[in-house]
Each structure stands twice: as structure tokens, then as C-alpha cells.
Design a protein around this motif. Structure first.
Motif, mmCIF file in Angstrom:
data_model
loop_
_atom_site.group_PDB
_atom_site.id
_atom_site.type_symbol
_atom_site.label_atom_id
_atom_site.label_comp_id
_atom_site.label_asym_id
_atom_site.label_seq_id
_atom_site.Cartn_x
_atom_site.Cartn_y
_atom_site.Cartn_z
ATOM 1 N N UNK A 1 5.094 35.244 51.731
ATOM 2 C CA UNK A 1 4.032 34.576 50.978
ATOM 3 C C UNK A 1 4.185 33.075 51.118
ATOM 4 N N UNK A 2 3.063 32.400 51.291
ATOM 5 C CA UNK A 2 3.075 30.942 51.220
ATOM 6 C C UNK A 2 2.107 30.507 50.136
ATOM 7 N N UNK A 3 2.652 29.794 49.144
ATOM 8 C CA UNK A 3 1.853 29.249 48.054
ATOM 9 C C UNK A 3 1.322 27.872 48.454
ATOM 10 N N UNK A 4 0.407 27.298 47.711
ATOM 11 C CA UNK A 4 -0.037 25.930 48.009
ATOM 12 C C UNK A 4 1.130 24.944 48.025
ATOM 13 N N UNK A 5 0.938 23.832 48.695
ATOM 14 C CA UNK A 5 2.008 22.863 48.924
ATOM 15 C C UNK A 5 2.667 22.368 47.645
ATOM 16 N N UNK B 1 9.326 24.875 51.263
ATOM 17 C CA UNK B 1 9.670 25.215 49.876
ATOM 18 C C UNK B 1 8.552 25.933 49.130
ATOM 19 N N UNK B 2 7.413 26.086 49.762
ATOM 20 C CA UNK B 2 6.310 26.793 49.114
ATOM 21 C C UNK B 2 6.279 28.279 49.474
ATOM 22 N N UNK B 3 7.309 28.752 50.176
ATOM 23 C CA UNK B 3 7.315 30.133 50.661
ATOM 24 C C UNK B 3 8.248 31.014 49.826
ATOM 25 N N UNK B 4 8.024 32.331 49.914
ATOM 26 C CA UNK B 4 8.896 33.301 49.265
ATOM 27 C C UNK B 4 8.794 34.640 49.985
ATOM 28 N N UNK B 5 9.851 35.459 49.817
ATOM 29 C CA UNK B 5 9.871 36.802 50.395
ATOM 30 C C UNK B 5 9.790 37.840 49.292
#
Length: 414
Positions: free
Chosen positions: A345-349, A380-384
Motif C-alpha cells: 500500500x502507498x498512502x499519500x505523501x 515512508x508513505x508505504x506499508x505491507x
């Protein structure tokens, strides 16, 4: 008259010197952030999307238990005795047969059994890398591979890519400029992204490795967990890469991780070097586990078991995909894996998933921040998210909590 023993007095009052320091490589390489998160989120009420844990209710416990009983009933002395470093012949033969059936002709002598495929990474780092050697990895990359190469003193560089994985042009540019020793890749259902490298890119990677002299370490722990689409051939099967590709496999995701059974298929010289490294590490992988796995393969249809697992995992992936739009903020994007265990997942900046995690965990749900998966500047806007450990209903509830946690954290930092 009192006699003073000056030697005894000196000994009693001497200052104890500290022991020598730890090796620099252990001080410069941190622990696994995933393991740290798992420790924090071990409370049973937490819905944990952070771990890479197969669903325990899907283990074939009866079949595995029967295999162990058969081994102890028929060959107890052998099961409890030392074995060869390369691995039990029956298991090596079975692994070679399964690999050959999937399109890569393999003999038992091509296979080295390891204590989980993670050990294979450590053995390869020992056999191939000198301090300062350059290693290329995907961006983002499997965490424990970054640890293994870091402990070997390697200089680790990330190869730019896109939704199809490593970019061949960027790879070639880095190979020419940096002269790396190896490329590490998880091309099928990658950890952490879930992406799969298409056949054309695999061919380009194989061609570049042959042209410039590069080892490829192709890690394939998830390849059998395909939900949809057509299987893509291993990089190791392409002509330009056959003499320079190490293929890693594991029973952790298709049988049980507690068995700690993995393997590597490698060219003769490198495989022998890994066997020497393994002799120094643990002599051999536990005999009883190897014999039990070989017996399981002889008595059971592992492919049928994997089909049952993948059917359940497909439903869980679909449940996660169905709930992400409501859970995540506007502007978020995510991958749609055709198999495996993870999506990215990539969230907004404006979001920092590492900083937000403690707030989210207060809502009894957890993820892995994306930053530690990067060998270079982290995104830093990403997660697994791991979608296989929970049921579809638990996934729906976990995503509801995730949405609440993200909204609450964003409101506090606004």
C-alpha cells in the motif's frame, strides 16, 4: 602481628576490564523490524496484518504427524542420527523431481537442503561475498535478505522498478557502473509487494547476467501459492542464466514453517562452497525433519494440499481487496497480487507509516511500515499487509480498525 597479603589486596580491589566489543557487522545491522512489531502486537485482541505467517488452521497436521510416526516406527536410529551436510538423499531426490516437473531439469545432486531458505541466504552471503562487495536488490526488498547481505559487509544498492518489478534498463546501467557480484530477487509474488515479474523481464535479467557476469539469487518461497493467471518460468530456466542462478525454495509456506526446511539449487562449484559454509554453521539440517518431509511427499499429494490452501488464501486476498477502499485515505494505491501472501500500500505523501503505527496499534490492528524494506532512501508513505493469517470476517474487521486508526492519527497530526 598481622601480615598483609599485598597480592590478595590488589586482586580484590582491581578494576575489571570490559570484554572486547562485538563485531562491527552486528553493531551496524539492526534486528528485524517485523519481529519487533510481532512482539509488540502479540496481544490476542490485535488483528495482525504485520506478520508473514501462514494460516495455522490450514496445516495438514494429521498428514505431517503420520509422516513422523512412520519415520520413528521404521527408521528411528537413522532419524535421530547425524546426517550428511547436503541433505537426506530421499528428500533431495523428491525435491529434484518436483523442480523438474515444473520445468527445470534437476538432479538430486543439484540440491542442498538448508534449515529454512533463510539459511540459504546466509550460506550464499558467506560463499560469495567479501566485505565491500556490491549486491543489487529490488526496491523494495525482502527484509531478511537485507540483513543477511548487511551482516556479510556488502554494499547493497536498490534497482529501480515499477509495477512489473525490476527495470531491466536500470539493472543494466547499475551492473555496468557498479560491477556488482549478485542480484537478489523474489520475482514471483514478491515480499513485500506481491508483484510478479513478467516473462519478458525475466529473460532480460537472465541475458544481462550472462553478458556482464552476474550471479542471480532467485528466491521462490511463494511461487506455488498462485490464485489466478499463468505460471511464469523461473529465471533459472532461461538459457543465459542457467549457469549463474541460484534457485531457493521452502516448505514453510506450503507445508509448515516450524519444520525449518528449505533448499537451494545451484551450479556445482557454488553449491559445494555453500555446503562447506553449512558444515561450519550447523553440520546439517535436522535428520528427522528431512525424513518426515520425504515421507510426507511419498504418502500424500502435496499439490492437492497446496490447492486447498490457495483456495482459502484467494478468498482472504479478495476480502482484503474488497475492504481497502473504505479503510484507506483518498489518494492511496495498492497492488493486486495474483498469489502469495502480501500486498503493498502507498498512502499519500503526507503520511509516515512508521510514525503512525503506534496510534494505529491502539485500535488493535497492525501493519508493517514500508521504510525498512528499502536499501536506499525509504518511501515512508508505504506499508505491507499480510492477508493470509486471518479469515475474511477477521480481515473485514481489521480493515475497519485500520481505517479508524489512520483517520484518528491523521486528525491528531493535522
Amino acid at each position: 602481628m598481622t601480615v598483609t597479603d599485598n597480592a590478595s589486596t590488589a586482586t580484590a580491589t582491581a578494576v575489571t576490564a570490559p570484554p572486547p566489543p562485538l563485531a562491527a557487522r552486528t553493531r551496524s545491522t539492526g534486528g528485524s523490524p517485523v519481529r519487533d512489531i510481532l512482539a509488540v502486537t502479540a496481544r490476542p485482541e490485535v488483528i495482525n496484518f504485520a506478520g508473514g505467517l501462514p494460516a495455522p488452521e490450514l496445516f495438514d497436521t494429521d498428514g505431517i504427524a503420520a509422516a513422523y510416526r512412520a519415520v520413528f516406527a521404521e527408521t528411528p536410529a537413522r532419524a535421530l542420527q547425524y546426517s550428511t551436510t547436503e541433505g537426506e538423499p530421499t528428500l533431495r531426490a523428491a525435491l529434484a523431481a518436483r523442480t523438474s516437473a515444473r520445468g527445470l531439469a534437476t538432479d538430486a545432486d543439484d540440491v542442498l537442503v538448508t534449515t529454512g531458505s533463510q539459511q540459504a541466504l546466509s550460506l550464499l552471503a558467506t560463499a560469495l561475498l567479501e566485505p565491500g562487495d556490491t549486491v543489487l536488490v529490488e526496491r523494495p526488498c525482502y527484509l531478511a535478505a537485507l540483513q543477511a547481505f548487511g551482516l556479510a559487509g556488502a554494499r547493497v544498492l536498490a534497482v529501480p522498478g515499477d509495477e512489473d518489478g525490476t527495470d531491466p534498463g536500470a539493472l543494466e546501467e547499475l551492473v555496468v557502473r557498479e560491477r556488482p557480484k549478485l542480484l537478489y530477487t523474489v520475482p514471483t509474488f514478491s515480499n513485500p509487494t506481491g508483484r510478479t515479474m513478467p516473462a519478458a523481464r525475466r529473460a532480460a535479467v537472465a541475458e544481462a547476467a550472462g553478458r556482464y557476469g552476474l550471479w542471480i539469487v532467485e528466491d521462490d518461497p511463494y511461487g506455488e501459492l498462485r490464485f489466478e493467471g499463468e505460471r511464469v518460468p523461473w529465471i533459472a530456466s532461461y538459457e543465459g542464466a542457467r549457469d549463474r542462478t541460484v534457485l531457493l525454495g521452502s516448505f514453510s509456506k506450503v507445508m509448515a514453517p516450524g519444520l525449518r526446511l528449505g533448499w537451494l539449487r545451484a551450479p556445482d562449484g557454488l553449491r559445494r562452497a555453500c555446503a562447506v559454509a553449512k558444515q561450519a554453521a550447523d553440520l546439517h539440517t535436522p535428520t528427522v525433519n528431512q525424513l518426515a518431509a520425504a515421507r510426507y511427499l511419498a504418502d500424500n499429494d502435496l499439490d492437492a494440499h497446496v490447492a486447498r490452501v490457495t483456495a482459502a488464501y484467494r478468498a482472504r486476498r479478495d476480502a482484503m481487496l474488497a475492504g481497502l477502499a473504505d479503510a484507506l485515505p483518498a489518494g492511496a494505491a495498492w497492488t493486486r497480487p495474483e498469489g502469495g501472501m502480501f500486498l503493498w500500500v502507498r498512502l499519500p505523501d503526507s503520511y509516515d507509516t512508521t510514525a503512525l503505527l503506534p496510534d494505529v496499534v491502539r485500535h488493535d490492528v497492525a501493519y508493517v511500515p514500508g521504510a525498512p524494506f528499502h536499501a536506499d532512501d525509504p518511501d515512508r508513505a508505504t506499508l505491507r499487509l499480510c492477508f493470509v493469517t486471518q479469515t475474511p470476517d477477521e480481515i473485514a474487521e481489521g480493515l475497519r480498525r485500520l481505517g479508524e486508526g489512520l483517520r484518528a492519527a491523521a486528525h491528531r497530526t493535522a
